[in-house]
Design an enzyme around this catalytic site. Sequence first.
Site, mmCIF file in Angstrom:
data_model
loop_
_atom_site.group_PDB
_atom_site.id
_atom_site.type_symbol
_atom_site.label_atom_id
_atom_site.label_comp_id
_atom_site.label_asym_id
_atom_site.label_seq_id
_atom_site.Cartn_x
_atom_site.Cartn_y
_atom_site.Cartn_z
ATOM 1 N N MET A 64 1.097 1.523 4.855
ATOM 2 C CA MET A 64 2.314 0.741 4.655
ATOM 3 C C MET A 64 3.018 1.219 3.389
ATOM 4 O O MET A 64 2.374 1.491 2.377
ATOM 5 C CB MET A 64 1.955 -0.746 4.514
ATOM 6 C CG MET A 64 3.138 -1.662 4.261
ATOM 7 S SD MET A 64 2.600 -3.391 4.045
ATOM 8 C CE MET A 64 2.108 -3.794 5.712
ATOM 9 N N CYS A 65 4.352 1.309 3.467
ATOM 10 C CA CYS A 65 5.158 1.639 2.293
ATOM 11 C C CYS A 65 6.281 0.599 2.197
ATOM 12 O O CYS A 65 6.084 -0.556 2.561
ATOM 13 C CB CYS A 65 5.687 3.070 2.383
ATOM 14 S SG CYS A 65 6.810 3.347 3.764
ATOM 15 N N TYR A 66 7.426 0.995 1.723
ATOM 16 C CA TYR A 66 8.559 0.071 1.571
ATOM 17 C C TYR A 66 9.210 -0.246 2.915
ATOM 18 O O TYR A 66 9.328 -1.398 3.308
ATOM 19 C CB TYR A 66 9.613 0.669 0.627
ATOM 20 C CG TYR A 66 9.084 1.010 -0.730
ATOM 21 C CD1 TYR A 66 9.057 0.056 -1.741
ATOM 22 C CD2 TYR A 66 8.593 2.276 -1.004
ATOM 23 C CE1 TYR A 66 8.557 0.372 -2.995
ATOM 24 C CE2 TYR A 66 8.091 2.599 -2.250
ATOM 25 C CZ TYR A 66 8.080 1.642 -3.243
ATOM 26 O OH TYR A 66 7.580 1.951 -4.482
#
Length: 108
Positions: A64-66
């Site tokens: 998961m990132c932004y």
Amino acid sequence: MDQFECINVADAHQKLQEKEAVLVDIRDPQSFAMGHAVQTFHLTNDTLGAFMRDNDFDTPVMVMCYHGNSSKGAAQYLLQQGYDVVYSIDGGFEAWQRQFPAEVAYGA
């Protein structure tokens, strides 16, 4: 698996609840502290060694990132390190927070 797969937040949430995969968040420390999915490992250059030592290479990893863009590069990197199955979460933490507000923790 030679290529990571993209997964939506609903499917990622289900895999996490059923303990079918581990979830890592690659955002910067400040963003992570301001909110992250519950049961998330904060994966950074400094924590990569510990993550690789503590997690089996045959356990699926969800990244998961932004917004779901940076996670693709990290997912490909984890595959290159030997992980069998890696997912990039479409929409990233922004989508997770919108869909699962009760599943957000705060602090480091």
